[in-house]
Design a protein around this motif. Structure first.
Motif, PDB file in Angstrom:
ATOM      1  N   SER A  14       6.955   5.636   3.584  1.00 60.83           N
ATOM      2  CA  SER A  14       5.827   5.159   2.783  1.00 60.83           C
ATOM      3  C   SER A  14       5.580   3.666   2.961  1.00 60.83           C
ATOM      4  CB  SER A  14       6.061   5.484   1.310  1.00 60.83           C
ATOM      5  OG  SER A  14       7.192   4.780   0.839  1.00 60.83           O
ATOM      6  N   LEU A  15       6.109   3.085   4.015  1.00 60.97           N
ATOM      7  CA  LEU A  15       5.923   1.654   4.272  1.00 60.97           C
ATOM      8  C   LEU A  15       4.455   1.237   4.310  1.00 60.97           C
ATOM      9  CD1 LEU A  15       7.375  -1.014   4.757  1.00 60.97           C
ATOM     10  CD2 LEU A  15       7.358  -0.482   7.193  1.00 60.97           C
ATOM     11  N   PRO A  16       3.566   2.000   4.948  1.00 57.47           N
ATOM     12  CA  PRO A  16       2.156   1.602   4.894  1.00 57.47           C
ATOM     13  C   PRO A  16       1.597   1.561   3.466  1.00 57.47           C
ATOM     14  CG  PRO A  16       2.490   3.214   6.617  1.00 57.47           C
ATOM     15  CD  PRO A  16       3.781   3.125   5.846  1.00 57.47           C
ATOM     16  N   LEU A  17       2.052   2.491   2.614  1.00 58.11           N
ATOM     17  CA  LEU A  17       1.604   2.472   1.217  1.00 58.11           C
ATOM     18  C   LEU A  17       2.150   1.259   0.472  1.00 58.11           C
ATOM     19  CD1 LEU A  17       1.835   6.221   0.229  1.00 58.11           C
ATOM     20  CD2 LEU A  17      -0.209   4.866   0.604  1.00 58.11           C
ATOM     21  N   PHE A  18       3.376   0.831   0.808  1.00 61.16           N
ATOM     22  CA  PHE A  18       3.922  -0.389   0.208  1.00 61.16           C
ATOM     23  C   PHE A  18       3.035  -1.573   0.528  1.00 61.16           C
ATOM     24  CE2 PHE A  18       7.986   1.672  -0.627  1.00 61.16           C
ATOM     25  CZ  PHE A  18       8.437   0.979  -1.729  1.00 61.16           C
ATOM     26  N   LEU A  19       2.615  -1.668   1.766  1.00 67.07           N
ATOM     27  CA  LEU A  19       1.769  -2.777   2.173  1.00 67.07           C
ATOM     28  C   LEU A  19       0.384  -2.682   1.549  1.00 67.07           C
ATOM     29  CD1 LEU A  19       2.770  -2.929   5.938  1.00 67.07           C
ATOM     30  CD2 LEU A  19       3.573  -4.405   4.081  1.00 67.07           C
ATOM     31  N   LEU A  20      -0.170  -1.492   1.505  1.00 70.20           N
ATOM     32  CA  LEU A  20      -1.505  -1.290   0.963  1.00 70.20           C
ATOM     33  C   LEU A  20      -1.566  -1.562  -0.534  1.00 70.20           C
ATOM     34  CD1 LEU A  20      -4.368  -0.306   1.696  1.00 70.20           C
ATOM     35  CD2 LEU A  20      -3.620   1.993   1.069  1.00 70.20           C
ATOM     36  N   THR A  21      -0.533  -1.152  -1.267  1.00 69.51           N
ATOM     37  CA  THR A  21      -0.542  -1.308  -2.731  1.00 69.51           C
ATOM     38  C   THR A  21       0.251  -2.519  -3.197  1.00 69.51           C
ATOM     39  OG1 THR A  21       1.410   0.081  -3.036  1.00 69.51           O
ATOM     40  CG2 THR A  21      -0.744   1.182  -3.050  1.00 69.51           C
ATOM     41  N   LEU A  22       0.687  -3.351  -2.261  1.00 68.21           N
ATOM     42  CA  LEU A  22       1.479  -4.543  -2.579  1.00 68.21           C
ATOM     43  C   LEU A  22       2.739  -4.197  -3.375  1.00 68.21           C
ATOM     44  CD1 LEU A  22      -1.418  -6.991  -3.451  1.00 68.21           C
ATOM     45  CD2 LEU A  22      -0.225  -6.748  -1.274  1.00 68.21           C
ATOM     46  N   GLY A  23       3.332  -3.065  -3.055  1.00 67.55           N
ATOM     47  CA  GLY A  23       4.607  -2.678  -3.652  1.00 67.55           C
ATOM     48  C   GLY A  23       4.517  -1.813  -4.891  1.00 67.55           C
ATOM     49  N   LEU A  24       3.304  -1.551  -5.387  1.00 68.35           N
ATOM     50  CA  LEU A  24       3.189  -0.735  -6.600  1.00 68.35           C
ATOM     51  C   LEU A  24       3.592   0.717  -6.389  1.00 68.35           C
ATOM     52  CD1 LEU A  24      -0.067  -2.095  -8.231  1.00 68.35           C
ATOM     53  CD2 LEU A  24       2.286  -2.424  -8.978  1.00 68.35           C
ATOM     54  N   VAL A  25       3.599   1.162  -5.139  1.00 64.76           N
ATOM     55  CA  VAL A  25       4.038   2.526  -4.854  1.00 64.76           C
ATOM     56  C   VAL A  25       5.529   2.688  -5.175  1.00 64.76           C
ATOM     57  CG1 VAL A  25       4.651   2.256  -2.425  1.00 64.76           C
ATOM     58  CG2 VAL A  25       3.708   4.407  -3.203  1.00 64.76           C
ATOM     59  N   ALA A  26       6.242   1.605  -5.335  1.00 61.94           N
ATOM     60  CA  ALA A  26       7.660   1.678  -5.715  1.00 61.94           C
ATOM     61  C   ALA A  26       7.828   2.356  -7.080  1.00 61.94           C
ATOM     62  CB  ALA A  26       8.280   0.288  -5.743  1.00 61.94           C
TER      63      ALA A  26
END
Length: 125
Positions: free
Chosen positions: A61-73
């Motif tokens: 999910s690294l692309p989602l981390f970048l896209l959401t600025l870490g909120l996917v955590a």
């Protein structure tokens, strides 16, 4: 070895606070001793899930981390808590998380309390 014990105690304390604060996260048992043992077993299980599964999920999910600025955590923490609840059910441990949004809030509570307890307890690092 001491570091593992500190992390397990921190996870157990964090899970206990989440159970105490949220009605949708349940830990049942006949007496206090069985609840404490169940809580420790769930803490070990939660630690194993975070050790083995979470890095793989974070990598994919690294692309989602970048896209959401870490909120996917927050979502990943919730999924790890739901996975722990599912595994606890399979192992006949009396721990259950009902619902995704409860898992999100529980994940936030567990992260904050675990960080605070881990900071307060000494370890070998």
């Amino acid at each position: 070895m001491r570091n593992l014990l500190v992390k397990t105690v921190a996870n157990a304390a964090a899970l206990a606070v989440a159970v105490w604060l949220l009605d949708s996260i349940t830990l049942t048992g006949t007496n206090l001793a069985t609840r404490v043992l169940t809580l420790l077993a769930v803490a070990v299980l939660f630690g194993l899930v975070n050790l083995l599964v979470k890095p793989v999920v974070k990598l994919f999910s690294l692309p989602l981390f970048l896209l959401t600025l870490g909120l996917v955590a927050l979502v990943i923490n919730a999924l790890m808590l739901l996975l722990t609840s599912w595994l606890a059910g399979k192992l006949d441990l009396a721990f259950h998380v009902s619902g995704f949004w409860t898992a999100v809030l529980g994940g936030v509570i567990i992260a904050v309390v675990s960080w605070a307890v881990h900071a307060a307890l000494p370890d070998d690092d």
